[in-house]
Write an enzyme that holds these catalytic residues in place. Sequence first.
Site, PDB file in Angstrom:
ATOM      1  CD  GLU A 283      -1.484  -2.356   1.903  1.00 26.47           C
ATOM      2  OE1 GLU A 283      -0.261  -2.448   2.167  1.00 26.47           O
ATOM      3  OE2 GLU A 283      -2.301  -3.256   2.163  1.00 26.47           O
ATOM      4  CG  ASP A 325      23.899  14.468 -32.844  1.00 17.60           C
ATOM      5  OD1 ASP A 325      24.244  13.940 -33.902  1.00 17.60           O
ATOM      6  OD2 ASP A 325      23.663  15.685 -32.735  1.00 17.60           O
ATOM      7  CG  ASP A 634      21.714  19.559 -30.969  1.00 14.62           C
ATOM      8  OD1 ASP A 634      22.058  18.471 -31.454  1.00 14.62           O
ATOM      9  OD2 ASP A 634      22.067  20.645 -31.456  1.00 14.62           O
ATOM     10  CD  GLU A 703       2.455  -7.928   6.759  1.00 15.94           C
ATOM     11  OE1 GLU A 703       2.909  -6.989   7.431  1.00 15.94           O
ATOM     12  OE2 GLU A 703       1.800  -7.773   5.707  1.00 15.94           O
TER      13      GLU A 703
END
Length: 907
Positions: A283, A325, A634, A703
């Site tokens: 949760e 690049d 760019d 659990e």
Amino acid sequence: MNFYQISSEEAIKKLKTDQISGISQIEALRRLKQYGPNTLPEKPTESWLTIFLRQFKSPLVYILLLAAAIIFIVGEDKSDTFIISGILFFNAIIGAIQEGRTRRIIERLKHLITAECIVIRDGKKQLINNADLVVGDIVLLQEGERVPADVRILSATNLCIDESALTGESICVPKNAEIIEKEVPLADRHNMAYKGTYILMGIGKAIVVATGKQTQIGTIQRAIEELEGILPLRRELNRLSKWILIFVFFACLFLFFIGLLTDKPIRELLVILTALFICVIPEGLPVVLTLVLVTGVYRMARRRILVKNMQAVEALGRTDVIVIDKTGTLTRNEMIVVEIFSDSTVLNVTGEGYHPKGELLRENKKIEHIDPHSNLMHLAEASILLNRSEISYSDETGLFTIKGDPTEAALFVLGQKIGLSKENLEQKYTNVYEVPFESRLKYHAGFYTYDKKGVFFVIGAPEFIISSATSGKEKAKEQLEHFLEKGLRVIGIGMKEVDLSTFPSPEQEESERLAKFKELVERGGLHFLGLCGIQDSIRPEVGPIIEQARAAGLEIIMATGDHKQTALYVARNVGIVRPGDEVLNGTDLNRLSDQDLMKRLSKITVYARVSPDNKLRIIKLFHQRGNIVAMTGDGINDVPSMVVADLGIAMGQIGTDVAKEAADIILLDDSFVHIISAIEQGRHIFYTIRRVILYFFATNMGEILIILFALGVSIFTPFPLPITAAQILWLNFVTDGFLDIALSTEPIEKGILAKQWLKRKLRIIDKDMLLKMIYMAIPMAIGSLWLFSRYYQTNLAYARTMTLITMAMFQWFNAWNCRSEERSIFRLGWFTNRWLIVATLFVLLLQFAVVELPIMQRIFKTVPLRASDWLLIFILSSTIIILEELRKMIVSIWFTKQQFDAQNKKV
């Protein structure tokens, strides 16, 4: 239709216009209605509500909402539903605020000035908005402006355009109106100009052949819309959600069969299912993940790195391939003279971009004095006198803006470094005439009077200058080859002293004077001054960054539209190319099948003369190989590959708006220095998320084992749940929540940039983590069930309280275990994470309140515990520290042995 393959007259005829008068205003309005405005489609601005609701689009959130609904329908305490809903609401608010903030920054980055252009309509020149331009318009192209649409050149005078945004090639491309008969790539279409490219020098007249989304840039944008890139964290969360759903599905089947075997009522089964749901569902995970990512976003923002997508921060940490690049990323898109050949000597020139500071070196020794009558000094004088470019510097951005030819600007800066100024030279030399550069002539000449003599300087193609020289041709040709092999753009410079009487008279016709001045130049007999080797200025910080990146285990690849030699020169200088590496150009790449290219993928470090489609293919092949890829760029030509890559990184200042829009991360100051620190931060966040998820699911798995054990036993004999749904929710939200947040503040791990770290941790949830979860969960479940089984038959509330506190204390100790997956907590230092100390003390206080305060006892069905109970629980739960330290010690010994064996094999 390929307009570059037809004559300008035929283009005018096909588009039903006139070169002199253009189209009429009425016809322009009709075409505007027919074809639409000359703008690229923009996504509609999203409302805050839309942004807020998008935060809920996650399978994990859907599961949490389903759990809340089931609790609301069958649960006795409806407050659990509101707790889960409140957590999700809080998470959505944080995500919406960050996304909205990023959107505002992006809007501020866009150009606020409306672009305009000059067209001819109804026989008159008119200034109109670029958006109102239509196909068939006759448009005037002027120096310093951007091309407003895709156009076919009708006439040009010294027209030169920077097309690097489209092609990736950082040179000034000369333009003319001559027809091209065969089909050629975009970069070689000298009679076309494209929307968004920049006019560096000259003027021209052109006819608009495409507007808006029909332009080259529009075509790329349409291709982008069809592409999709999913960040690694989102993929893993989707995978996690899928496994949770599978588990819940089989849990439901398991419960159904239990119901059939034990005749349990449906409501009781739904209550058990709710408890299982709460055990399985993390949760608090969405909130903790959001807080971890937001913290990373703000840390990067302080370093001028804008993160548009929060999950991109984590993806940066897992990146193992960076495709770069060249133009604007490795280089500054600023031309600089780096080598000179003059007086039979090669000189190196230092400096950065268009900054006028730099030195001349001969054999790595600074030249202190230059003979004023030497060829080198005359070369510098020619560089200053024949410059027609304008250089301006912005203190705000730290960038230079060039109006005119970048080559002339680079030569002008060279003259400044030598110590000359235009003002002083104009007093020495009186200008008589100038022959401007033309692509056909391949030279630029200036004629002057000096000391009652005539002199002219010529700057141009090295082949022309060398062939016109009177001496030194062989050495010059040899040096020209050396410069070209290095990928340099070479300019030749010469001069000649003549009698003033040879200059044409000012009274003669202009055309006649021009012809005679050209004749003087082309007659030959030049005194050879030298050659200048020019390159796009390499960013000085890039070399060390590439080295750091390799040390961090990253694979660095260059993919550029530039020529092979130019790309190779830059790659060698910054350390991308190493001995044994391969360089591949676009033509050869197209000939290779995907299978053949995949075999060579690990050896190729430079891809030259590649198209956007080639870059896209390279990225996809790395994905097939299992890499997580970041793409920097760019220009418009970089955008498709930026979208498909796991992470797109754009330059904030020199980057185009399209590139910034497509990117996940924007470097606001274009500085590549921050990439490694950002990767370090990303790896830390990645490791933090692993740490948080390990803690969450180890606890939840403990659990789950308790609940499943109870269900299994209940098949044969009545056996109550050892822990209630409300108590599980308390553990998951309070104990887990505070300790998880504290774990997220853990300092950056030592050696996080080591190669071994990257090789071991490419996934958030892997087999090793699952084994650790099970290893941690089993002692939690066994210890808690042992205590519960001792007391549940005599006092169920007391037994459940003991189980609750035992599970909580197991979690406290396990939180300290999870600080590191390998290193002992005794080596980490107890006080290096002070927030964890505070959180542990705080949850201890809260757990004490749960069992001691009457109001908390009523809500969570607990009873007070004795001091001896607390001591027993402490001793039992602390065993998880011993077990985990034992595991870490065994792993450390095994890992050390592996390293030792590997070193022995090398020896």
